[in-house]
Design a protein around this motif. Structure first.
Motif, PDB file in Angstrom:
ATOM      1  N   ASP A   1      -6.290   3.747  -6.309  1.00 58.58           N
ATOM      2  CA  ASP A   1      -7.230   2.922  -5.551  1.00 58.58           C
ATOM      3  C   ASP A   1      -7.996   3.748  -4.529  1.00 58.58           C
ATOM      4  O   ASP A   1      -8.834   3.219  -3.806  1.00 58.58           O
ATOM      5  CB  ASP A   1      -6.465   1.777  -4.870  1.00 58.58           C
TER       6      ASP A   1
ATOM      7  N   LYS B   1       0.854  -1.195   0.000  1.00 62.13           N
ATOM      8  CA  LYS B   1       0.000   0.000   0.000  1.00 62.13           C
ATOM      9  C   LYS B   1       0.889   1.245   0.000  1.00 62.13           C
ATOM     10  O   LYS B   1       1.762   1.379   0.850  1.00 62.13           O
ATOM     11  CB  LYS B   1      -0.887   0.008   1.236  1.00 62.13           C
TER      12      LYS B   1
ATOM     13  N   SER C   1      -8.445   7.321   8.152  1.00 61.11           N
ATOM     14  CA  SER C   1      -9.043   8.229   9.152  1.00 61.11           C
ATOM     15  C   SER C   1      -8.605   7.818  10.559  1.00 61.11           C
ATOM     16  O   SER C   1      -8.402   8.681  11.425  1.00 61.11           O
ATOM     17  CB  SER C   1     -10.561   8.218   9.077  1.00 61.11           C
TER      18      SER C   1
ATOM     19  N   THR D   1     -12.799   5.127  -4.540  1.00 58.15           N
ATOM     20  CA  THR D   1     -12.269   5.287  -3.177  1.00 58.15           C
ATOM     21  C   THR D   1     -13.060   4.403  -2.185  1.00 58.15           C
ATOM     22  O   THR D   1     -14.217   4.690  -1.883  1.00 58.15           O
ATOM     23  CB  THR D   1     -12.345   6.769  -2.754  1.00 58.15           C
ATOM     24  N   PRO D   2     -12.465   3.302  -1.693  1.00 55.59           N
ATOM     25  CA  PRO D   2     -13.253   2.359  -0.895  1.00 55.59           C
ATOM     26  C   PRO D   2     -13.383   2.822   0.561  1.00 55.59           C
ATOM     27  O   PRO D   2     -12.405   3.292   1.142  1.00 55.59           O
ATOM     28  CB  PRO D   2     -12.426   1.062  -0.958  1.00 55.59           C
ATOM     29  N   PRO D   3     -14.585   2.682   1.153  1.00 56.08           N
ATOM     30  CA  PRO D   3     -14.807   3.124   2.534  1.00 56.08           C
ATOM     31  C   PRO D   3     -13.800   2.497   3.505  1.00 56.08           C
ATOM     32  O   PRO D   3     -13.398   3.143   4.469  1.00 56.08           O
ATOM     33  CB  PRO D   3     -16.222   2.650   2.855  1.00 56.08           C
ATOM     34  N   GLU D   4     -13.352   1.243   3.231  1.00 56.58           N
ATOM     35  CA  GLU D   4     -12.410   0.595   4.174  1.00 56.58           C
ATOM     36  C   GLU D   4     -11.090   1.353   4.225  1.00 56.58           C
ATOM     37  O   GLU D   4     -10.483   1.503   5.292  1.00 56.58           O
ATOM     38  CB  GLU D   4     -12.109  -0.869   3.780  1.00 56.58           C
ATOM     39  N   LEU D   5     -10.615   1.820   3.052  1.00 54.82           N
ATOM     40  CA  LEU D   5      -9.346   2.576   3.048  1.00 54.82           C
ATOM     41  C   LEU D   5      -9.531   3.924   3.737  1.00 54.82           C
ATOM     42  O   LEU D   5      -8.656   4.394   4.466  1.00 54.82           O
ATOM     43  CB  LEU D   5      -8.856   2.800   1.618  1.00 54.82           C
ATOM     44  N   THR D   6     -10.701   4.547   3.502  1.00 51.40           N
ATOM     45  CA  THR D   6     -10.975   5.828   4.165  1.00 51.40           C
ATOM     46  C   THR D   6     -10.978   5.622   5.677  1.00 51.40           C
ATOM     47  O   THR D   6     -10.394   6.422   6.424  1.00 51.40           O
ATOM     48  CB  THR D   6     -12.331   6.404   3.698  1.00 51.40           C
ATOM     49  N   GLU D   7     -11.607   4.516   6.122  1.00 43.95           N
ATOM     50  CA  GLU D   7     -11.636   4.251   7.573  1.00 43.95           C
ATOM     51  C   GLU D   7     -10.238   4.012   8.121  1.00 43.95           C
ATOM     52  O   GLU D   7      -9.875   4.513   9.180  1.00 43.95           O
ATOM     53  CB  GLU D   7     -12.502   3.019   7.863  1.00 43.95           C
ATOM     54  N   GLU D   8      -9.453   3.223   7.366  1.00 43.45           N
ATOM     55  CA  GLU D   8      -8.090   2.918   7.835  1.00 43.45           C
ATOM     56  C   GLU D   8      -7.260   4.199   7.962  1.00 43.45           C
ATOM     57  O   GLU D   8      -6.595   4.440   8.973  1.00 43.45           O
ATOM     58  CB  GLU D   8      -7.425   1.957   6.834  1.00 43.45           C
TER      59      GLU D   8
END
Ligand SMILES: Cc1ncc(COP(=O)(O)O)c(C=O)c1O
Length: 294
Positions: free
Chosen positions: A254, A209, A287, A278-285
């Motif tokens: 990604d 990543k 954030s 933009t996947p919510p999981e990456l945003t959560e990670e």
């Protein structure tokens, strides 16, 4: 409610002023020429975040404009006074998110002392909503090439000056065309920054990543949030990279976000009308990493 605290040598901890009354002179060069600088910090639970990084950037903007600044300790005391004053307000919840603005102008025409103050106000609900829901973004040409900062230092490209009329006009242009925000590009086709934010993109390849951001030499403001996020992301195993980036790399990424001190990390949902993944999981990670910054 808005709280104002002026940095006034006669008051060690700053002078509290009435925000509902006029407080600066009509001949202040900040008002007549936009000749000054500012910083915007987030305060959570009554504590301002990244204070040193913001004071350092204020100092670097002051150097670019040849402005005299009050000492950093005076700023720290004025920030504390303003936050105390705000949270002493009867109906303020401790968890209320606050914007702490530091402003310095060249002062009143003909005088030699700058005007400097701290302003505290709540974070607007719209800002918090964009953080949650994400943004439709337009790519807009800033009209300069990506090497202008080195050639023309008088353009003050990396300084956070009070002259944000152009930045605000770009946001209004986006809103008038059905979007929320902007990513500026240079006339030679490089990705720059948002009018009030830094651009971030993620690439995930073979399990590796990587977080990328445009390089500072392209005449963008050095983001304190991007810089702090890179530090914590590195410890969390992310690879880091700096531009030059071109718009095609945003479409191929990604995940794309705009990051800044007040709105924090806001996912970019679409770019010039094209949906981004933009996947919510990456945003959560990410954030969660942003939440670790203090
Ligand atoms: C032009 C510009 N770029 C980037 C940023 C992000 O900087 P920071 O993360 O320090 O808030 C801002 C913040 O307001 C900005 O105005």
């Amino acid at each position: 409610m808005t709280v104002l605290v002026f940095l006034d040598p006669a008051y060690d901890d700053g002078r509290v002023a009435d925000a509902t009354q006029p407080q600066i002179m009509a001949t202040d060069l900040g008002a007549t020429r936009g000749d000054g600088i500012f910083e915007s910090l987030l305060a959570l639970n009554g504590e301002a975040r990244k204070v040193q990084a913001h004071l350092d950037r204020l100092a670097s903007s002051a150097r670019a404009l040849d402005l005299d600044l009050p000492p950093q300790e005076a700023w720290r005391r004025a920030i504390a006074t303003a936050l105390d004053e705000y949270t002493a307000g009867a109906d303020v919840l401790p968890e209320t998110e606050l914007t702490v603005k530091l402003v310095v102008t060249r002062g009143v025409e003909g005088a030699t002392t700058p005007t400097a103050w701290v302003q505290v106000a709540p974070v607007p609900e719209k800002t918090r909503r964009q953080r949650r829901d994400g943004l439709a973004v337009l790519l807009l040409d800033r009209g300069y090439d990506s090497t202008v900062a080195q050639r023309a230092p008088w353009l003050l490209m990396g300084a956070k000056t009070l002259s944000y009329a152009v930045n605000m006009a770009a946001v209004r242009y986006a809103q008038a065309h059905g979007a929320d925000d902007v990513i500026f590009t240079s006339s030679d086709g490089k990705v720059l920054e948002g009018p009030t934010s830094t651009v971030l993109l993620a690439r995930v390849r073979d399990g590796v990543k990587t977080l990328l951001t445009p390089q500072l030499e392209s005449g963008i403001l050095p983001g304190t949030s991007q810089s702090a996020l890179f530090e914590v992301a590195k410890s969390a195993g992310w690879e880091l990279g700096y531009g030059p980036l071109v718009p095609a790399e945003l479409y191929d990424a990604d995940g794309v976000w705009l990051i800044s001190s007040i709105r924090l990390l806001a996912p970019v949902n679409s770019l010039d009308g094209q949906q981004l993944p933009t996947p919510p999981e990456l945003t959560e990670e990410l954030s969660a990493l942003v939440a670790k910054i203090s």
